[in-house]
Write an enzyme that holds these catalytic residues in place. Structure first.
Site, mmCIF file in Angstrom:
data_model
loop_
_atom_site.group_PDB
_atom_site.id
_atom_site.type_symbol
_atom_site.label_atom_id
_atom_site.label_comp_id
_atom_site.label_asym_id
_atom_site.label_seq_id
_atom_site.Cartn_x
_atom_site.Cartn_y
_atom_site.Cartn_z
ATOM 1 N N GLY A 61 35.365 -40.168 -84.412
ATOM 2 C CA GLY A 61 36.244 -41.213 -83.585
ATOM 3 C C GLY A 61 35.279 -42.450 -83.142
ATOM 4 N N SER A 62 35.708 -42.789 -81.777
ATOM 5 C CA SER A 62 34.800 -43.903 -81.123
ATOM 6 C C SER A 62 33.690 -43.584 -80.959
ATOM 7 C CB SER A 62 35.889 -44.427 -80.204
ATOM 8 O OG SER A 62 35.868 -43.436 -79.115
ATOM 9 N N THR A 63 32.946 -44.604 -80.872
ATOM 10 C CA THR A 63 31.478 -44.674 -80.162
ATOM 11 C C THR A 63 31.533 -44.185 -78.962
ATOM 12 O OG1 THR A 63 30.735 -46.083 -81.984
ATOM 13 C CG2 THR A 63 29.077 -46.021 -80.030
ATOM 14 N N GLU B 265 33.851 -53.426 -82.767
ATOM 15 C CA GLU B 265 34.881 -53.158 -83.820
ATOM 16 C C GLU B 265 36.540 -53.266 -83.251
ATOM 17 O OE1 GLU B 265 35.598 -48.586 -83.903
ATOM 18 O OE2 GLU B 265 35.245 -48.855 -86.217
ATOM 19 N N LYS C 277 41.165 -29.876 -83.686
ATOM 20 C CA LYS C 277 41.867 -30.282 -82.507
ATOM 21 C C LYS C 277 42.327 -31.911 -83.308
ATOM 22 C CE LYS C 277 41.357 -33.402 -79.413
ATOM 23 N NZ LYS C 277 42.566 -34.184 -79.825
ATOM 24 N N CYS D 188 36.926 -46.917 -90.385
ATOM 25 C CA CYS D 188 35.862 -47.199 -89.805
ATOM 26 C C CYS D 188 34.957 -48.254 -90.462
ATOM 27 C CB CYS D 188 35.133 -45.983 -89.259
ATOM 28 S SG CYS D 188 35.067 -44.929 -90.773
ATOM 29 N N ALA E 215 33.494 -42.314 -77.240
ATOM 30 C CA ALA E 215 33.808 -40.827 -76.970
ATOM 31 C C ALA E 215 32.746 -40.004 -77.748
ATOM 32 C CB ALA E 215 35.222 -40.184 -77.858
ATOM 33 N N GLY E 216 31.737 -40.588 -78.869
ATOM 34 C CA GLY E 216 30.832 -39.969 -79.511
ATOM 35 C C GLY E 216 29.673 -39.645 -78.457
ATOM 36 N N GLU F 255 30.735 -38.654 -86.629
ATOM 37 C CA GLU F 255 31.028 -40.009 -87.339
ATOM 38 C C GLU F 255 31.790 -41.116 -86.394
ATOM 39 O OE1 GLU F 255 29.767 -40.099 -90.243
ATOM 40 O OE2 GLU F 255 29.715 -38.355 -91.185
#
Ligand code: NAD
Length: 476
Positions: free
Chosen positions: A226-228, A383, A174, A284, A230-231, A248
């Site tokens: 992706g972003s923390t 970030e 995706k 990142c 969403a992670g 990651e």
């Protein structure tokens, strides 16, 4: 040039999408629409997972000469490398010279690397301590949902696709809505390489589609970059499902300048650039907290100021561009919000901080350096994902280590010194997944990933292959 696609790559061929929904891709250089593709719906994701499931469960992919298929895929991608570089640079603002080096080459390198790695036996016999023999097998995890961000769509995609396919998994990719066009070129390469049907499927869409795949009953493993934020959401869902996941996530790494470091920009400029500002700061692992010894603080600030001010900020498709635009208007607002906050909290802007003069189109931000900031400042904690550096003073090496480690993140970092052994000793003390000495460049042969809020698990290297395998012990 306008790029348009009307079909989705599902089950090994172009297929009609389940709905009329479309994704429009907008140029960050001009704000103009440069492409349009179908947006995959839940029904398309179901079809993709079903095809991947069938390819995984049926005879075929696991017994296929996968190394040969990966090499054909690498050749087909390489044949389109200019197309990949152009599309990525046109969509996310990555300077095209950088895209040509990285995005156009890394995928083929990874495919060939993992093709070589699976040449050996995936089953190992060990003498059992209790008698007999134990056969330890590495088996593919199953159907993988690979969820990819916009900043390095090909490289980060292939950090999942290449080891997963090598392991014998099948994949549903995706891509991010911001960078979908290159994923259609990828589909064409997969068709030309004659990847067996269903081994790779691509569903362009946004967060909702990503979330749908994460909990999809037909998915066995999630690979996410992706972003923390969403992670964490994905980790929570995978935790409940006991579904393996590699994450990651974001970073806020330290570039530690030791008191003997060479600050001559003619010597270190290119390495400094790659370690702190590459891809317009939309990377990142960059060392955006620059830690400078108090004895040389002014010198470091002056060098970075001169360096940032010298960079060519222009259209990402210009071969001489060093800094292109931010990926979207919304992201530029976010970056500008951080610059405003840095000022409001007492930081001193020594260069940049504005939109480049004379540019009324595109989402550009000048490379920006903040001096006189403390590690507690918001711009040092969060970030930014833009071309913004903060220079933080330190007294001695112990304090440098303390400041570097005083972060929610732990992804990258660098140590700069005339004495590589001294830098190496210091690098060992930093809480991070990766770190460089006088340079920083993730290497395909070594594990890449983060600690703390920067993620769980590793990509690249043999460890990246192991992430798509599960172990089975057979007691004989
Ligand atoms: P993002 O988290 O918004 O989106 C990344 C991808 O995940 C996109 O495809 C998006 O559609 C999807 N997504 C978003 N929320 C989701 C959810 N809840 N469930 C499932 N899928 C979801 O990140 P972004 O803005 O596209 O990318 C920038 C971020 O990525 C930065 O924080 C950056 O540090 C991070 N990043 C990390 C690495 C690394 O290797 N650690 C590399 C590059 C980027």
């Amino acid at each position: 040039m306008f790029t348009r696609y009307d079909s989705l790559y599902l089950g090994g061929a172009w297929a009609a999408p389940a709905s009329d929904a479309r994704i429009a891709v907008v140029s960050p250089n001009t704000g103009e629409t440069i492409g349009e593709v179908p947006e995959a719906t839940h029904a398309d994701a179901d079809a993709a997972v079903t095809a991947a499931r069938r390819a995984f469960d049926g005879p075929g992919w696991r017994d296929h000469d996968r190394a040969a298929a990966l090499r054909r895929f690498a050749d087909a991608i390489e044949a389109r490398k200019d197309g990949f570089a152009h599309l990525v640079a046109a969509q996310n603002g990555m300077p095209i010279a950088f895209a040509s080096q990285l995005e156009a080459n890394f995928p083929a390198t990874l495919l060939r690397y993992y093709a070589d790695l699976i040449a050996g036996d995936q089953e190992e016999a060990r003498p059992g301590l209790l008698g007999g023999t134990v056969r330890v097998r590495r088996e593919p995890v199953g159907v993988v949902a690979a969820i990819v961000p916009w900043n390095f769509p090909q490289t980060l995609g292939f950090m999942k696709i290449a080891p997963a396919l090598a392991a014998g998994c099948t994949v549903v990719v995706k891509p991010s809505p911001e960078t979908v066009l290159d994923s259609f070129l990828l589909a064409q390469a997969a068709i030309d390489a004659e990847l067996p049907a269903g081994v790779l499927n691509i569903v362009p869409g946004g967060r909702d589609l990503g979330a749908y795949l994460v909990t999809h009953p037909g998915v066995d493993k999630v690979g996410f970059t992706g972003s923390t934020e969403a992670g964490r959401d994905i980790a929570e869902k995978c935790g409940r499902l006991l579904r393996p996941v590699t994450l990651e996530l974001g970073g806020k790494s330290a570039a530690i300048v030791l008191d003997d470091a060479d600050l001559d920009l003619a010597t270190i400029g290119q390495d400094l650039f790659l370690a702190t500002l590459a891809n317009n700061g939309q990377t990142c692992y960059l060392g955006t907290r620059v830690l400078a010894p108090r004895t040389r603080y002014t010198e470091v600030v002056d060098a970075l100021t001169e360096f940032a001010a010298s960079l060519n900020v222009t259209d990402s498709l210009d071969p001489d561009a060093q800094i292109g635009p931010m990926v979207s208007a919304r992201h530029r607002e976010r970056v500008e919000g951080y610059i405003a906050k840095g000022r409001a909290e007492g930081g001193r802007v020594t260069t940049g901080g504005r939109r480049p003069a004379g540019r009324d189109q595109g989402w550009f931000v000048e490379p920006t350096v903040f001096a006189d900031v403390d590690n507690d400042a918001t711009i040092c904690r969060e970030e930014i994902f833009g071309p913004v550096l903060a220079v933080i003073p330190y007294r001695d090496e112990d304090e440098a280590v303390r400041i570097a480690n005083d972060s929610d993140f732990g992804l990258g970092g660098t140590v700069w010194s005339a004495d590589p052994q001294r830098a190496l000793s210091l690098a060992r003390r930093i809480e991070t997944g990766t770190i460089g000495v006088n340079r920083y460049l993730p290497d395909p042969a070594a594990p890449f990933g983060g600690v703390k809020a920067s993620g769980i698990g590793r990509e690249l290297g043999p460890e990246g292959l192991a992430a798509y395998q599960q172990l089975k012990s057979i007691y004989c």
